[in-house]
Design a protein around this motif. Structure first.
Motif, PDB file in Angstrom:
ATOM      1  N   PRO A 129       0.856  -1.192   0.000  1.00  0.00           N
ATOM      2  CA  PRO A 129       0.000   0.000   0.000  1.00  0.00           C
ATOM      3  C   PRO A 129       0.891   1.240   0.000  1.00  0.00           C
ATOM      4  O   PRO A 129       2.060   1.159   0.390  1.00  0.00           O
ATOM      5  CB  PRO A 129      -0.745  -0.107   1.330  1.00  0.00           C
ATOM      6  CG  PRO A 129       0.211  -0.844   2.224  1.00  0.00           C
ATOM      7  CD  PRO A 129       1.054  -1.743   1.348  1.00  0.00           C
ATOM      8  N   MET A 130       0.392   2.355  -0.467  1.00  0.00           N
ATOM      9  CA  MET A 130       1.144   3.605  -0.311  1.00  0.00           C
ATOM     10  C   MET A 130       0.180   4.684   0.174  1.00  0.00           C
ATOM     11  O   MET A 130      -0.693   5.148  -0.561  1.00  0.00           O
ATOM     12  CB  MET A 130       1.830   4.025  -1.606  1.00  0.00           C
ATOM     13  CG  MET A 130       2.745   5.226  -1.357  1.00  0.00           C
ATOM     14  SD  MET A 130       3.688   5.662  -2.805  1.00  0.00           S
ATOM     15  CE  MET A 130       4.914   4.384  -2.847  1.00  0.00           C
ATOM     16  N   TYR A 131       0.340   5.027   1.455  1.00  0.00           N
ATOM     17  CA  TYR A 131      -0.547   6.015   2.066  1.00  0.00           C
ATOM     18  C   TYR A 131      -0.062   7.418   1.704  1.00  0.00           C
ATOM     19  O   TYR A 131       1.139   7.667   1.625  1.00  0.00           O
ATOM     20  CB  TYR A 131      -0.562   5.822   3.592  1.00  0.00           C
ATOM     21  CG  TYR A 131      -1.116   4.482   3.971  1.00  0.00           C
ATOM     22  CD1 TYR A 131      -2.481   4.303   4.130  1.00  0.00           C
ATOM     23  CD2 TYR A 131      -0.271   3.373   4.119  1.00  0.00           C
ATOM     24  CE1 TYR A 131      -3.002   3.057   4.446  1.00  0.00           C
ATOM     25  CE2 TYR A 131      -0.778   2.124   4.433  1.00  0.00           C
ATOM     26  CZ  TYR A 131      -2.145   1.973   4.593  1.00  0.00           C
ATOM     27  OH  TYR A 131      -2.664   0.740   4.883  1.00  0.00           O
ATOM     28  N   HIS A 132      -1.000   8.324   1.509  1.00  0.00           N
ATOM     29  CA  HIS A 132      -0.616   9.687   1.135  1.00  0.00           C
ATOM     30  C   HIS A 132      -1.800  10.613   1.289  1.00  0.00           C
ATOM     31  O   HIS A 132      -2.949  10.162   1.377  1.00  0.00           O
ATOM     32  CB  HIS A 132      -0.116   9.721  -0.311  1.00  0.00           C
ATOM     33  CG  HIS A 132      -1.162   9.350  -1.305  1.00  0.00           C
ATOM     34  ND1 HIS A 132      -1.532   8.052  -1.571  1.00  0.00           N
ATOM     35  CD2 HIS A 132      -1.968  10.115  -2.083  1.00  0.00           C
ATOM     36  CE1 HIS A 132      -2.491   8.025  -2.475  1.00  0.00           C
ATOM     37  NE2 HIS A 132      -2.781   9.275  -2.798  1.00  0.00           N
ATOM     38  N   TRP A 133      -1.525  11.911   1.298  1.00  0.00           N
ATOM     39  CA  TRP A 133      -2.608  12.916   1.265  1.00  0.00           C
ATOM     40  C   TRP A 133      -2.612  13.537  -0.120  1.00  0.00           C
ATOM     41  O   TRP A 133      -1.623  14.167  -0.523  1.00  0.00           O
ATOM     42  CB  TRP A 133      -2.378  13.995   2.337  1.00  0.00           C
ATOM     43  CG  TRP A 133      -3.475  15.027   2.318  1.00  0.00           C
ATOM     44  CD1 TRP A 133      -4.813  14.773   2.383  1.00  0.00           C
ATOM     45  CD2 TRP A 133      -3.347  16.445   2.201  1.00  0.00           C
ATOM     46  NE1 TRP A 133      -5.520  15.958   2.330  1.00  0.00           N
ATOM     47  CE2 TRP A 133      -4.657  16.997   2.219  1.00  0.00           C
ATOM     48  CE3 TRP A 133      -2.261  17.314   2.094  1.00  0.00           C
ATOM     49  CZ2 TRP A 133      -4.893  18.363   2.120  1.00  0.00           C
ATOM     50  CZ3 TRP A 133      -2.512  18.675   1.997  1.00  0.00           C
ATOM     51  CH2 TRP A 133      -3.816  19.181   2.022  1.00  0.00           C
TER      52      TRP A 133
END
Lengths: 314, 526
Positions: free
Chosen positions: B368-372
């Motif tokens: 996964p790649m979490y980001h805003w």
């Protein structure tokens, strides 16, 4: 009538209580909290705890709620912003006239345009002017007001090195300068809101024009002008008033986009910025004030039906 | 050691500066005015017009580059540092007066004000850890303050000079107004006096006629025209209603290029500023506790293609661990062994695949790649391009956008699963990019690095008071980090600094202040 009004006012209390509880709870369910927003990952745990203590966020939730609502009920104190630490009511009172003026001008523009085109469309049904009116209404409905606002601001700045964005001046300080500032955003907002009013006006008037009493009026030899404006229009206005009534709460909350693009210091931006910063007391108090206004406004609209249609009694 | 640096307030040689004119800036509203109760750069930029600090960064003709963070006197005219680097004695300028606003009414700034302000910062600011090593602040006499540290702390003066931290405030204003958020409470000793603040409309500053540096500022005043919307800010610049469309004059490359087309008269200067973006990973957990997997990520990023596709080829590719713009501390990748430098600037998908296979992922892996997604424009494309680059070597990225509150309170503090991506705050001291990012247990150590050998060097650089020796340690750290791939850095774009040709003497500086940037700025409207 008086009993009806009193009953409606009494009913407003549980409504506003529920609004206060729901908004208070929703703010707490938002991910993160106001303190993490304030420090944006820069501070370590002890700093966060100290900041929460400063703001009273380490107290039990029901104590925080009672403190807030108690301040409003007992002292008329709507609290201070967590960010600016300034009184919320003061800020709201300063900003509300801007929103109210924008709302007033928008409603005026949309109602005048909507009703005028609606009448022409209905009276000249299936003629060229009806088609033009309907096309205009659909166009107004389908062009998003924020898109129109951006075009109005950007295009002249590119082609004429001019833009209709000024520094806000209050109406009381300089009425002419104020109107110069307000008229473009009100037009942008009003024109895009005239579409639905025009369509409702047209269909309501067509309905009324087919009624028996209108036929009687024609048979009496009254002029078209008298029939449409004196006999038909008032009855056809009820759905239009309902529609404007339904739209008005949206205006009272302010339009974030219009206010942001045209630099208007209204309630919409105040509320929106508070929401993005999780400024709990601002969001809660502004919500409650606007809910109070909407409840009051609905009462006024209900009472106005009795004027428009004398058969309605309370 | 006696550090006295003469103030080089010399006029710009090409043209003689003219007095007068009001400098107008379109910018968003700051969330507050109290420099200790807000960490927003907007707050600090606004009030930097009115406040001074003990020491400051060079600006205008004084600066060698936008990231020249040498230390100049501000209200402290000189200072001494004990041999062991733990005792700083500041001697204040005499006759420095606060603005003539009640309740301070132009009284002289004294040592008590410095003690009060530093202690208030340490008690209230979200940045307070910056002065964590401070043990005691003592007033020796009316114009002498002694600060004692628990241990030598090389970033100390840089933090004191940063307008985000240590503005000198008068105690009476807090007593009267409860804090410094009220516009009437903004009373400093800086070059401009806050005259009025209409919330949501404008903030008006006037020239401080009693500013302690004679002859400056040249401007009669500064007006911040509050404009929340970026489109409207640019329209105001295009139509000549403001001199800058951002508090520091910044435009994105797209906006800058568009402005050059529509307004060829504008002075538009692409400038490499401190900034950094990276992929961060849970290096304390599989799969990223295996350096081969991290190296595969590093080699998967096609920095040149990235730069050409998103940044008009104007970006800086060698973006970490020390940002490109922080030139005094940066060890260029060209000076590293090529075998190590490739993990910072190279692109080798075949080698990345081989490393993954060697690490036990011959068929690739999914992360996964979490980001805003809400960061300024190139960022949304950044996440997608990272996912595409990684996908080509067999790392399938599931982009996980988060709401800002969630991102800032969890992911950005290192609470996430496997991998995330985002920008870094542009700090002014190299310590924040090294100690802050790599020392165990810090919330800013987003990759959860715990490397004993590295930690020793991180502590050593912040305790080394000799700048040359400190630079050697910082170089060693950069050499050591090159092939560890704890963070994988992506290209950094320049900011386009834009203003009309009538603005003279304005130079960009990366030090957060606005007051000093405008000290030597003048307007030529004839």
């Amino acid at each position: 009538m008086t009993r009806y009004v009193l009953r409606r006012v009494a009913l407003a209390i549980p409504t506003l209580f529920l609004v206060s509880v729901i908004v208070f709870a929703m703010m707490r369910f938002m991910p993160g909290d106001v303190v993490t927003r304030m420090v944006e990952g820069h501070a370590y745990a002890p700093t966060l705890a100290a900041l929460r203590h400063d703001l009273g966020l380490d107290r039990p939730v029901h104590v925080q709620y009672l403190d807030w609502i108690g301040g409003i009920v007992l002292r008329g104190d709507f609290g201070n912003s967590y960010w600016t630490r300034q009184p919320i009511l003061e800020e709201f009172v300063r900003r509300f006239p801007v929103t109210l003026e924008l709302a007033g001008l928008t409603i005026l523009i949309s109602v005048v345009m909507g009703i005028a085109i609606g009448i022409v469309s209905a009276v000249r049904q299936d003629t060229a002017s009806d088609y033009v009116g309907r096309v205009l209404a659909i166009l107004a409905l389908s062009v998003p007001y924020f898109g129109l606002a951006v075009l109005v601001v950007v295009l002249p700045s590119i082609y004429f090195k001019w833009t209709p964005v000024w520094t806000y001046v209050a109406f009381t300080a300089d009425p002419l300068a104020n109107l110069k500032i307000m008229i473009v955003p009100a037009l942008v907002f009003g024109v895009t809101r005239a579409g639905p009013i025009m369509r409702i006006m047209r269909s309501a008037l067509l309905d009324v024009l087919r009624q028996e009493y209108i036929r009687t009026a024609w048979s009496k030899g009254l002029s078209e002008r008298t029939i449409v404006l004196r006999h038909a229009l008032k009855n056809a206005l009820i759905p239009v008033v309902s529609l404007v009534g339904l739209q008005t709460p949206l205006y009272l909350g302010g339009s974030v986009i219009i206010e942001a693009i045209f630099r208007l210091p209204g309630v919409g931006l105040f509320f929106f910025e508070a929401l993005t910063r999780l400024d709990y007391p601002v969001v809660q108090s502004v919500n409650l004030i606007i809910a109070g206004m909407v409840v009051g406004l609905n009462l006024l609209i209900d009472l106005s039906y009795a004027y428009l249609d004398p058969r309605i009694r309370y | 050691m006696l550090l006295t640096i003469a103030l080089a307030a010399t006029a710009i040689s090409a043209q003689q500066p003219k007095r007068g004119g009001v400098f107008r800036i379109a910018e968003r509203e700051a969330p507050g005015l109290d420099p200790h109760l807000s960490i927003s750069f907007l707050t600090h930029s606004y009030v930097s017009l009115a406040y001074s600090q003990l020491v400051r960064f060079p600006n205008g003709p004084e600066q060698k580059s936008p990231t020249d963070f040498s230390i100049l006197p501000d209200v402290a005219e000189k200072w001494t540092v004990s041999k062991d680097g733990t005792v700083y004695t500041f001697h204040l300028r005499k006759g420095v007066r606060f603005h003539t606003k009640p309740p301070v009414n132009g009284r002289e700034l004294v040592a008590d004000d410095v003690k009060y302000s530093l202690e208030r910062f340490m008690a209230k600011s979200g940045f307070r850890e910056r002065l964590e090593p401070v043990q005691a602040i003592d007033v020796l006499d009316r114009s002498t303050v002694r600060v004692t540290l628990k241990e030598p702390y090389a970033p100390f003066l840089n933090h004191l000079a940063n307008p985000s931290f240590c503005a000198i405030l008068p105690r009476e204003a807090e007593t009267k107004f409860r804090d410094f958020n009220n516009a009437d409470a903004v009373i400093g000793t800086g070059p401009f006096v806050l005259k009025s603040y209409e919330k949501g409309v404008r903030v008006v500053f006037e020239r401080n006629p009693s500013y302690f540096v004679k002859g400056v500022p040249y401007l009669d005043g500064v007006v911040l025209e509050i404009t929340p919307d970026a489109v409207a800010r640019l329209a105001l610049l295009r139509s000549g209603k403001v001199e800058q469309a951002h508090i520091w004059g910044w435009l994105s490359p797209e906006e800058g290029k568009s402005l050059q087309k529509t307004n060829p008269e504008m002075v538009v200067t692409p400038t490499l500023v401190i900034g950094q973006g990276f992929i961060y990973m849970r290096t304390d957990q599989p799969p990223f506790n295996d350096v081969r997997v991290r190296r595969a990520v590093a080699l998967a990023i096609d920095r040149k293609g990235w730069n050409d596709a998103l940044l008009y080829g104007e970006g800086c590719l060698d973006a970490g661990p020390v940002p490109c713009a922080l030139k005094d501390w940066k060890l260029d990748a060209l000076k590293l062994e090529p075998a190590k430098a490739k993990y910072l600037v190279g692109h080798d998908p075949a080698e990345a695949k081989r490393l993954l296979a060697e690490a036990g992922y011959p068929n690739g892996l999914t992360i996964p790649m979490y980001h805003w997604p809400g960061y300024i424009p190139p960022w949304r494309s950044y996440y997608e391009l990272a996912a595409e680059n990684l996908g080509k070597v067999g790392i399938t990225v599931e982009l996980r956008p988060e709401e800002y509150g969630k991102y800032i309170s969890t992911t950005a503090l290192g609470k996430y699963d496997k991998a995330a991506m985002g920008p870094s705050t542009p700090f002014t001291d190299v310590d924040d990019f090294l100690y802050g990012r790599f020392y165990p247990e810090l919330s800013t150590n987003q990759s959860h690095v715990a490397d004993a050998e590295l930690s020793k060097m991180l502590v050593a650089q912040r305790r080394e008071m000799d700048p040359k020796k400190r630079k050697q340690i910082v170089d060693d750290i950069q050499r050591y980090l090159a092939d560890k791939a704890y963070y994988v850095y992506v290209p950094q774009w320049p900011q386009y600094i834009a203003h009309p040709p009538s603005v003279k003497g304005f130079k960009h500086h990366d030090g957060y202040g606005l007051g000093m940037r405008l000290l030597y700025t003048w307007l030529d409207r004839t």
